[in-house]
Each structure stands twice: as structure tokens, then as C-alpha cells.
Design a protein around this motif. Structure first.
Motif, short mmCIF file in Angstrom:
data_model
loop_
_atom_site.label_atom_id
_atom_site.label_comp_id
_atom_site.label_asym_id
_atom_site.label_seq_id
_atom_site.Cartn_x
_atom_site.Cartn_y
_atom_site.Cartn_z
N GLU A 1 0.20 8.03 2.84
CA GLU A 1 -0.42 7.00 3.67
C GLU A 1 0.61 6.25 4.51
O GLU A 1 0.34 5.85 5.64
CB GLU A 1 -1.19 6.01 2.78
CG GLU A 1 -2.47 6.56 2.20
CD GLU A 1 -2.22 7.42 0.97
OE1 GLU A 1 -3.19 8.01 0.47
OE2 GLU A 1 -1.07 7.52 0.52
N SER A 13 -2.39 1.71 -1.39
CA SER A 13 -1.43 2.76 -1.06
C SER A 13 -0.17 2.14 -0.48
O SER A 13 -0.13 0.96 -0.16
CB SER A 13 -2.03 3.74 -0.05
OG SER A 13 -2.17 3.11 1.22
N PHE A 36 2.02 4.65 -4.81
CA PHE A 36 0.65 4.85 -4.38
C PHE A 36 -0.05 3.52 -4.29
O PHE A 36 -1.26 3.43 -4.35
CB PHE A 36 -0.15 5.77 -5.31
CG PHE A 36 -1.13 6.61 -4.60
CD1 PHE A 36 -2.45 6.20 -4.46
CD2 PHE A 36 -0.75 7.81 -4.07
CE1 PHE A 36 -3.37 7.00 -3.81
CE2 PHE A 36 -1.66 8.60 -3.42
CZ PHE A 36 -2.96 8.20 -3.30
N ASN A 66 2.86 9.86 -3.04
CA ASN A 66 2.71 8.42 -2.86
C ASN A 66 3.17 7.93 -1.49
O ASN A 66 2.99 6.77 -1.15
CB ASN A 66 3.50 7.68 -3.95
CG ASN A 66 4.95 8.13 -4.02
OD1 ASN A 66 5.26 9.30 -3.98
ND2 ASN A 66 5.85 7.19 -4.15
#
Length: 258
Positions: free
Chosen positions: A226, A196, A69, A223
């Protein structure tokens, strides 16, 4: 890597290894983006001859690490560090006092080192099963925090404890100060706010003068969301979280079927 490239035994299957070697032989640049420290990722890749001069990754190749993340350590040309994010020390202090008070295993990731305050089988398993650097036991919270900058914290406990107690507590305790995520059900990670995997990959693309249109990304956990949104082609594995699959262009086979 966990849940995407690796099976339940933290191993790369023969099929996956063959696919990566084939992609590399065709000129595809394979970049590892993982929550693991770089030594852990390279150790696993080495078991199937994918690390080193003739592999897809080495200490001299680009990659994004300690990144469940985040994008906390990004390495570019010749494996040189081009980006780093550190976790607020006050949050680290609070978390380790909580760890001691409640006897919950907690590990700090500090570049290529793992630090903790007491031995525990779940901490040991990060090294024996997940190939992370063996956690060094510090004598106190102050000693641990004076050892070096911390990029992320990782709590380990039962699935029920993580979901029912740790995640609700730390989501509230770190609101507006840090990001909370679960890459695996029995782990809870605390990372710097506002970063991210997608941001880590974007930094790497800018470094190489490339665009997201040239990227295919594969992931399974929260995670990875994105990163999949950034890539022109995002692939989520069928064993992935529902949130991750919702943003993917394609749903692929689960890792145990690859």
C-alpha cells in the motif's frame, strides 16, 4: 527496515548509511516506516550515526512504527503521537491462549514495550538480533492484557510452520476482524483490520500538508504494498515478495548488494 534497509544481520551497510546521509544533506526528508517499535529503529540507526539531533531520526522526528501492515503508531512534528490503532482484545486473548496451548512463541507490541507469556529463544532473538525491546514475561493472559493496549501480535516459528499452519489458521480465525501479514517468512503478524503502511504515510502527509506526488517509497514485503502504491515513485527490492514487486514502478538491488 528489515529486508529493505537492513542486511541479514540486521545491520545498515556503509553504502546505505552513506546514501541516507547524502539524501538528508540535499534536503530530502527521510521518514522511517517500519514494523519495529521506535526504540528498536533508533537503536539500529544509532550504530551508523543516523539517530539523534544530526541524524535522520530521533524521538523528536516524524515516523511510522509498529507498522508491518498497519500505521499503528504515527509520530508527527516534534515526535508527538498523532495516530494510534489498537488490536481487539478478544483477538489478543484468543492468540495468547493458542500460544500457551500449542507452545508457539507470541509477542504483543504495546507502544514501546514487548510482552509475552514464556521465554523462548525465538522471542529473545527479537531483542538480540532485531533490536526490539526485550520481551517482558507476564504471569497470565489477564495480566498481559491489563498492562496496556496492544497494537499488534507477532508469532514466531519455522518458515514451514508459519506458512503451513499458523497463517491458514489465523487467516480464518480473524477473518473480518483483523489483518494477517508476513514481513519475514518465519514471522506472522496480526494487526487491526483495514490499516496499512499506506494509511500511516497518508496520515503523516496530511499532518505536514504534503502530497503523495512528493514521495518516493522503498520496500520489499507484503506490508509495503500500500505504501508503494501511494507514493508517486514506488521502489521494490529484487529480494522482495512477488506481490510487492508487481506494484512497484522500479525494481532495485537487493539489500545485500547495496
Amino acid at each position: 527496515m528489515d529486508g529493505t534497509l537492513l542486511n541479514s544481520k540486521s545491520q545498515i551497510s556503509e553504502t546505505n548509511a552513506k546514501a541516507l546521509k547524502e539524501a538528508s544533506s540535499r534536503g530530502v526528508k527521510v521518514v522511517i516506516a517500519t514494523g519495529k517499535a521506535r526504540p528498536a529503529a533508533l537503536a539500529i540507526l544509532k550504530t551508523v550515526d543516523l539517530a539523534g539531533k544530526d541524524g535522520i531520526a530521533s524521538e523528536y522526528s516524524p515516523g511510522v512504527f509498529i507498522q508491518c501492515f498497519e500505521g499503528l503508531l504515527v509520530y508527527g512534528t516534534q515526535g508527538r503521537e498523532i495516530h494510534r490503532r489498537n488490536l481487539d482484545r478478544d483477538i489478543c486473548r484468543e492468540a495468547f491462549h493458542y500460544s500457551l496451548e500449542h507452545n508457539v512463541p507470541l509477542v504483543a507490541f504495546s507502544e514501546n514495550r514487548c510482552l509475552t507469556l514464556f521465554n523462548h529463544p525465538l522471542v529473545d532473538s527479537l531483542h538480540t538480533i532485531y533490536y526490539e525491546p526485550k520481551a517482558e514475561v507476564m504471569a497470565s493472559v489477564d495480566q498481559l492484557l491489563s498492562t496496556g493496549d496492544v497494537q499488534k501480535l507477532l508469532f514466531r516459528d519455522t518458515v514451514e510452520m508459519v506458512a503451513g499452519t499458523l497463517r491458514p489458521y489465523w487467516s480464518e480465525a480473524t477473518a473480518g476482524r483483523a489483518s494477517i501479514v508476513q514481513a519475514l517468512p518465519d514471522m506472522l503478524e496480526i494487526m487491526p483490520l483495514g490499516s496499512s503502511k499506506g494509511s500511516g504515510i497518508r496520515i503523516l502527509l496530511d499532518h505536514f500538508g504534503a502530497t503523495a506526488d512528493e514521495v518516493m517509497a522503498i520496500g520489499d514485503g507484503e506490508n509495503d504494498i500500500e505504501m508503494l502504491e501511494l507514493a508517486s515513485l514506488g521502489i521494490a527490492l529484487s529480494n522482495g515478495s512477488e506481490k510487492t514487486k508487481a506494484v512497484a514502478n522500479i525494481i532495485g538491488l537487493r539489500h545485500s548488494q547495496q
